[in-house]
Design a protein around this motif. Structure first.
Motif, PDB file in Angstrom:
ATOM      1  N   PRO A  66      -4.165   0.283  18.163  1.00  0.00           N
ATOM      2  CA  PRO A  66      -5.094  -0.007  17.060  1.00  0.00           C
ATOM      3  C   PRO A  66      -5.460   1.197  16.190  1.00  0.00           C
ATOM      4  N   ALA A  67      -5.592   2.370  16.774  1.00  0.00           N
ATOM      5  CA  ALA A  67      -5.959   3.546  15.972  1.00  0.00           C
ATOM      6  C   ALA A  67      -4.865   3.885  14.960  1.00  0.00           C
ATOM      7  N   ILE A  68      -3.611   3.782  15.372  1.00  0.00           N
ATOM      8  CA  ILE A  68      -2.489   4.054  14.469  1.00  0.00           C
ATOM      9  C   ILE A  68      -2.391   2.948  13.417  1.00  0.00           C
ATOM     10  N   ARG A  69      -2.661   1.702  13.823  1.00  0.00           N
ATOM     11  CA  ARG A  69      -2.648   0.597  12.862  1.00  0.00           C
ATOM     12  C   ARG A  69      -3.700   0.797  11.772  1.00  0.00           C
ATOM     13  N   ARG A  70      -4.886   1.275  12.170  1.00  0.00           N
ATOM     14  CA  ARG A  70      -5.927   1.561  11.177  1.00  0.00           C
ATOM     15  C   ARG A  70      -5.484   2.683  10.241  1.00  0.00           C
ATOM     16  N   LEU A  71      -4.790   3.678  10.785  1.00  0.00           N
ATOM     17  CA  LEU A  71      -4.264   4.762   9.950  1.00  0.00           C
ATOM     18  C   LEU A  71      -3.249   4.216   8.949  1.00  0.00           C
ATOM     19  N   PHE A  72      -2.361   3.332   9.402  1.00  0.00           N
ATOM     20  CA  PHE A  72      -1.401   2.692   8.500  1.00  0.00           C
ATOM     21  C   PHE A  72      -2.119   1.901   7.407  1.00  0.00           C
ATOM     22  N   LEU A  73      -3.167   1.169   7.808  1.00  0.00           N
ATOM     23  CA  LEU A  73      -3.915   0.362   6.850  1.00  0.00           C
ATOM     24  C   LEU A  73      -4.610   1.248   5.819  1.00  0.00           C
ATOM     25  N   CYS A  74      -5.194   2.356   6.269  1.00  0.00           N
ATOM     26  CA  CYS A  74      -5.839   3.293   5.333  1.00  0.00           C
ATOM     27  C   CYS A  74      -4.814   3.897   4.379  1.00  0.00           C
ATOM     28  N   THR A  75      -3.679   4.303   4.919  1.00  0.00           N
ATOM     29  CA  THR A  75      -2.638   4.911   4.089  1.00  0.00           C
ATOM     30  C   THR A  75      -2.100   3.910   3.073  1.00  0.00           C
ATOM     31  N   SER A  76      -1.814   2.711   3.519  1.00  0.00           N
ATOM     32  CA  SER A  76      -1.286   1.709   2.586  1.00  0.00           C
ATOM     33  C   SER A  76      -2.336   1.321   1.549  1.00  0.00           C
ATOM     34  N   SER A  77      -3.608   1.295   1.934  1.00  0.00           N
ATOM     35  CA  SER A  77      -4.672   0.991   0.977  1.00  0.00           C
ATOM     36  C   SER A  77      -4.779   2.084  -0.077  1.00  0.00           C
ATOM     37  N   LEU A  78      -4.675   3.335   0.348  1.00  0.00           N
ATOM     38  CA  LEU A  78      -4.704   4.438  -0.617  1.00  0.00           C
ATOM     39  C   LEU A  78      -3.532   4.365  -1.581  1.00  0.00           C
ATOM     40  N   ILE A  79      -2.354   4.069  -1.047  1.00  0.00           N
ATOM     41  CA  ILE A  79      -1.164   3.946  -1.903  1.00  0.00           C
ATOM     42  C   ILE A  79      -1.351   2.811  -2.903  1.00  0.00           C
ATOM     43  N   MET A  80      -1.893   1.680  -2.447  1.00  0.00           N
ATOM     44  CA  MET A  80      -2.111   0.543  -3.339  1.00  0.00           C
ATOM     45  C   MET A  80      -3.173   0.846  -4.392  1.00  0.00           C
ATOM     46  N   ILE A  81      -4.205   1.604  -4.026  1.00  0.00           N
ATOM     47  CA  ILE A  81      -5.230   1.979  -5.007  1.00  0.00           C
ATOM     48  C   ILE A  81      -4.613   2.835  -6.102  1.00  0.00           C
ATOM     49  N   VAL A  82      -3.765   3.779  -5.713  1.00  0.00           N
ATOM     50  CA  VAL A  82      -3.097   4.636  -6.705  1.00  0.00           C
ATOM     51  C   VAL A  82      -2.169   3.797  -7.588  1.00  0.00           C
ATOM     52  N   LEU A  83      -1.361   2.939  -6.980  1.00  0.00           N
ATOM     53  CA  LEU A  83      -0.435   2.106  -7.743  1.00  0.00           C
ATOM     54  C   LEU A  83      -1.183   1.169  -8.689  1.00  0.00           C
ATOM     55  N   VAL A 133     -11.371  -2.517   1.748  1.00  0.00           N
ATOM     56  CA  VAL A 133     -10.571  -2.436   2.974  1.00  0.00           C
ATOM     57  C   VAL A 133     -10.608  -1.018   3.530  1.00  0.00           C
ATOM     58  N   LEU A 134     -10.465  -0.040   2.645  1.00  0.00           N
ATOM     59  CA  LEU A 134     -10.489   1.363   3.059  1.00  0.00           C
ATOM     60  C   LEU A 134     -11.826   1.730   3.701  1.00  0.00           C
ATOM     61  N   ILE A 135     -12.916   1.334   3.088  1.00  0.00           N
ATOM     62  CA  ILE A 135     -14.247   1.635   3.625  1.00  0.00           C
ATOM     63  C   ILE A 135     -14.471   0.929   4.951  1.00  0.00           C
ATOM     64  N   MET A 136     -14.141  -0.352   5.000  1.00  0.00           N
ATOM     65  CA  MET A 136     -14.356  -1.121   6.237  1.00  0.00           C
ATOM     66  C   MET A 136     -13.489  -0.585   7.376  1.00  0.00           C
ATOM     67  N   THR A 137     -12.274  -0.171   7.068  1.00  0.00           N
ATOM     68  CA  THR A 137     -11.379   0.337   8.105  1.00  0.00           C
ATOM     69  C   THR A 137     -11.787   1.724   8.563  1.00  0.00           C
ATOM     70  N   LYS A 138     -12.131   2.588   7.620  1.00  0.00           N
ATOM     71  CA  LYS A 138     -12.434   3.980   7.946  1.00  0.00           C
ATOM     72  C   LYS A 138     -13.803   4.128   8.615  1.00  0.00           C
ATOM     73  N   PHE A 139     -14.817   3.508   8.051  1.00  0.00           N
ATOM     74  CA  PHE A 139     -16.173   3.742   8.518  1.00  0.00           C
ATOM     75  C   PHE A 139     -16.670   2.735   9.547  1.00  0.00           C
ATOM     76  N   PHE A 140     -16.083   1.552   9.566  1.00  0.00           N
ATOM     77  CA  PHE A 140     -16.562   0.527  10.492  1.00  0.00           C
ATOM     78  C   PHE A 140     -15.508   0.125  11.514  1.00  0.00           C
ATOM     79  N   SER A 141     -14.379   0.820  11.517  1.00  0.00           N
ATOM     80  CA  SER A 141     -13.274   0.566  12.462  1.00  0.00           C
ATOM     81  C   SER A 141     -12.914  -0.907  12.508  1.00  0.00           C
ATOM     82  N   GLN A 142     -12.897  -1.523  11.340  1.00  0.00           N
ATOM     83  CA  GLN A 142     -12.586  -2.940  11.258  1.00  0.00           C
ATOM     84  C   GLN A 142     -11.251  -3.117  10.583  1.00  0.00           C
ATOM     85  N   ASP A 143     -10.379  -3.911  11.178  1.00  0.00           N
ATOM     86  CA  ASP A 143      -9.077  -4.202  10.599  1.00  0.00           C
ATOM     87  C   ASP A 143      -9.191  -5.516   9.833  1.00  0.00           C
ATOM     88  N   LEU A 144      -9.294  -5.449   8.503  1.00  0.00           N
ATOM     89  CA  LEU A 144      -9.470  -6.644   7.699  1.00  0.00           C
ATOM     90  C   LEU A 144      -8.237  -7.533   7.713  1.00  0.00           C
TER      91      LEU A 144
END
Length: 150
Positions: A66-83, A133-144
């Motif tokens: 789960p910790a790596i999955r949250r990292l993937f979710l944060c990374t993909s969310s950042l990429i999508m925000i930039v795109l 998604v980024l806030i919920m995943t990073k600060f609340f450890s929630q996988d949306l």
């Protein structure tokens, strides 16, 4: 969005009846159907992000803890925000260009601006949802994305 798709279906059916039964097609229905289709697509971006139904490789992601999955979710969310920010910039330029031209849709005689404004709105909503998604995943450890089962 569902209302747009239902209206689109009714309009296409009415256009078929008018064209082939009454031999008197509606000139504006094709433009309205195209506009409704574009609006439903772009307005659903935020909904899909919120529900976690965006395209992802679940089989690869689920191989990790789960910790790596949250990292993937944060990374993909950042990429999508930039795109999406890049696309938002382009859509703002497009809307400004259409506003200056003042072009009207041929069949409905409404400004083309209404067709080209929706990407700006939908992409803006998408950016806000990815930030959520980024806030919920990073600060609340929630996988949306786990909300798919709801």
């Amino acid at each position: 969005m569902v209302l747009f798709l239902v209206l689109l279906t009714v309009l296409v059916l009415a256009q078929i009846v008018m064209r082939y039964v009454f031999v008197n097609p509606m000139t504006w229905s094709e433009e309205l159907c195209r506009t409704l289709f574009v609006w439903s697509g772009f307005l659903s971006i935020g909904y899909c992000v919120r529900k976690g139904t965006t395209i992802c490789l679940d089989t690869v992601r689920n191989l990790f803890p789960p910790a790596i999955r949250r990292l993937f979710l944060c990374t993909s969310s950042l990429i999508m925000i930039v795109l999406l920010s890049y696309l938002l910039y382009g859509s703002i330029q497009l809307v400004e260009s259409m506003a200056k031209r003042g072009t009207l849709m041929a069949g409905m005689q409404i400004p083309m601006l209404w067709l080209y404004a929706v990407p700006m709105i939908g992409i803006g909503i998408g950016i806000l949802r990815f930030i959520q998604v980024l806030i919920m995943t990073k600060f609340f450890s929630q996988d949306l994305n786990s909300q798919k089962e709801d």
